[in-house]
Design a protein around this motif. Structure first.
Motif, short mmCIF file in Angstrom:
data_model
loop_
_atom_site.label_atom_id
_atom_site.label_comp_id
_atom_site.label_asym_id
_atom_site.label_seq_id
_atom_site.Cartn_x
_atom_site.Cartn_y
_atom_site.Cartn_z
N SER A 226 0.84 -1.20 0.00
CA SER A 226 0.00 0.00 0.00
C SER A 226 0.87 1.25 0.00
CB SER A 226 -0.92 0.01 1.23
OG SER A 226 -0.17 0.27 2.39
N SER A 227 0.29 2.34 -0.46
CA SER A 227 1.05 3.60 -0.50
C SER A 227 1.35 4.09 0.91
CB SER A 227 0.29 4.65 -1.30
OG SER A 227 -0.99 4.87 -0.76
N LYS A 228 0.48 3.81 1.86
CA LYS A 228 0.72 4.22 3.26
C LYS A 228 1.92 3.49 3.85
CE LYS A 228 -3.13 6.66 4.12
NZ LYS A 228 -2.98 7.99 3.58
N GLU A 229 2.07 2.23 3.47
CA GLU A 229 3.15 1.41 4.00
C GLU A 229 4.52 1.88 3.47
OE1 GLU A 229 3.60 -3.38 4.73
OE2 GLU A 229 2.15 -2.67 3.27
N ARG A 230 4.52 2.60 2.36
CA ARG A 230 5.77 3.05 1.74
C ARG A 230 6.32 4.32 2.37
NH1 ARG A 230 5.96 2.32 -4.37
NH2 ARG A 230 5.34 0.16 -4.56
N ILE A 231 5.52 5.07 3.07
CA ILE A 231 5.91 6.41 3.53
C ILE A 231 7.13 6.36 4.45
CG2 ILE A 231 5.16 8.40 4.89
CD1 ILE A 231 2.32 7.90 3.70
N LEU A 232 7.08 5.60 5.52
CA LEU A 232 8.19 5.56 6.48
C LEU A 232 9.49 5.02 5.85
CD1 LEU A 232 8.96 6.36 9.30
CD2 LEU A 232 8.18 4.13 10.11
N PRO A 233 9.45 3.91 5.08
CA PRO A 233 10.69 3.46 4.44
C PRO A 233 11.27 4.50 3.47
CG PRO A 233 9.10 1.68 4.46
CD PRO A 233 8.38 2.91 4.94
N LEU A 234 10.42 5.23 2.76
CA LEU A 234 10.93 6.26 1.85
C LEU A 234 11.56 7.43 2.62
CD1 LEU A 234 8.13 6.27 -0.87
CD2 LEU A 234 10.51 5.60 -1.19
N VAL A 235 10.99 7.77 3.77
CA VAL A 235 11.58 8.82 4.60
C VAL A 235 12.95 8.38 5.11
CG1 VAL A 235 11.35 10.07 6.80
CG2 VAL A 235 9.38 9.87 5.27
N VAL A 236 13.03 7.15 5.59
CA VAL A 236 14.31 6.62 6.09
C VAL A 236 15.33 6.57 4.95
CG1 VAL A 236 15.45 4.57 7.03
CG2 VAL A 236 13.26 5.33 7.98
N ASN A 237 14.89 6.12 3.78
CA ASN A 237 15.79 6.06 2.63
C ASN A 237 16.29 7.45 2.24
OD1 ASN A 237 17.18 4.66 0.58
ND2 ASN A 237 15.61 5.25 -0.89
N SER A 238 15.44 8.45 2.37
CA SER A 238 15.85 9.82 2.06
C SER A 238 16.97 10.28 2.99
CB SER A 238 14.66 10.78 2.16
OG SER A 238 13.68 10.45 1.21
N PHE A 239 16.84 9.97 4.26
CA PHE A 239 17.90 10.33 5.22
C PHE A 239 19.20 9.58 4.93
CE2 PHE A 239 14.31 11.85 7.89
CZ PHE A 239 14.75 13.16 8.04
N ILE A 240 19.09 8.32 4.56
CA ILE A 240 20.28 7.55 4.20
C ILE A 240 20.95 8.17 2.97
CG2 ILE A 240 21.10 5.32 3.31
CD1 ILE A 240 18.92 4.00 5.09
N LEU A 241 20.16 8.57 2.00
CA LEU A 241 20.71 9.20 0.80
C LEU A 241 21.40 10.53 1.12
CD1 LEU A 241 17.89 8.40 -1.75
CD2 LEU A 241 20.25 7.60 -1.85
N ILE A 242 20.86 11.28 2.05
CA ILE A 242 21.48 12.54 2.45
C ILE A 242 22.86 12.27 3.06
CG2 ILE A 242 21.31 14.47 4.08
CD1 ILE A 242 18.24 14.41 3.49
N VAL A 243 22.95 11.23 3.88
CA VAL A 243 24.25 10.86 4.46
C VAL A 243 25.22 10.46 3.35
CG1 VAL A 243 25.44 9.16 5.92
CG2 VAL A 243 23.29 10.20 6.70
N ILE A 244 24.75 9.68 2.40
CA ILE A 244 25.61 9.26 1.28
C ILE A 244 26.08 10.47 0.48
CG2 ILE A 244 25.61 8.04 -0.94
CD1 ILE A 244 23.75 5.95 0.40
#
Length: 185
Positions: free
Chosen positions: A57-75
């Motif tokens: 579901s699109s709701k289930e994707r929100i938190l993993p995408l936020v976490v992935n965004s922070f990981i990408l910022i670190v990278i």
């Protein structure tokens, strides 16, 4: 996919880079883009925030995408700062743009294909790198086209996405890479 893009860059780039630098970048990226997301997924699953790895579901994707965004910022700022490897720095900025776009769509209850965002982003990076350095990667281009077709077909066959969601994924993967190539120089 980002790890594949970085390995490809290091193997095709005509720049001289010390092996120690290459190994340290690959190890750092492997930890941040493979190991950490797997650990975060198991944490989210334990907390009941993600039911399966498929994030249906699109709701289930929100938190993993936020976490992935922070990981990408670190990278972007720690592993590939603009002062070292400019192409990879802007590749990851484009990946962040794709991720944030996918996050915005998930907040609007639209489920773009993350599989196609990833593979199309890497394919676009390969093409742009090939044009920039004038290198022949016809075999890689053919393989990537087959891979994009296979992923698209499988997503439709499994009824995981509609054709519109696949096209949005293609666009969100390629367009940020095309925008960011202007900053390589």
């Amino acid at each position: 996919m980002p790890l594949i893009a970085v390995v490809f860059y290091f193997s095709k780039s005509p720049r001289f880079l010390p092996k120690e630098l290459i190994y340290s970048k690959l190890i750092s990226l492997g930890l941040l883009s493979v190991v950490l997301p797997v650990l975060v997924f198991y944490l989210l699953k334990t907390l009941g925030k993600a039911k399966t790895i498929y994030l249906q579901s699109s709701k289930e994707r929100i938190l993993p995408l936020v976490v992935n965004s922070f990981i990408l910022i670190v990278i972007i700022f720690r592993v590939f700062p603009a002062s070292q490897l400019i192409e990879l720095h802007f590749f990851f900025i484009a990946v962040l743009m794709s991720t944030l776009s996918c996050l915005i769509l998930a907040l609007l209850s639209f489920k773009a294909s993350i599989h196609l965002i990833a593979v199309t982003g890497v394919f676009s990076f390969f093409l742009l790198l090939s044009i920039n350095y004038s290198i022949n990667i016809n075999g890689t281009i053919a393989l990537m086209c087959i891979l994009i077709g296979a992923i698209s077909t499988s997503r439709l066959y499994l009824k995981a996405h509609t054709v519109l969601e696949l096209f949005v994924g293609l666009f969100l993967g390629a367009f940020p890479q095309i925008i960011m190539v202007n900053y390589w120089f």
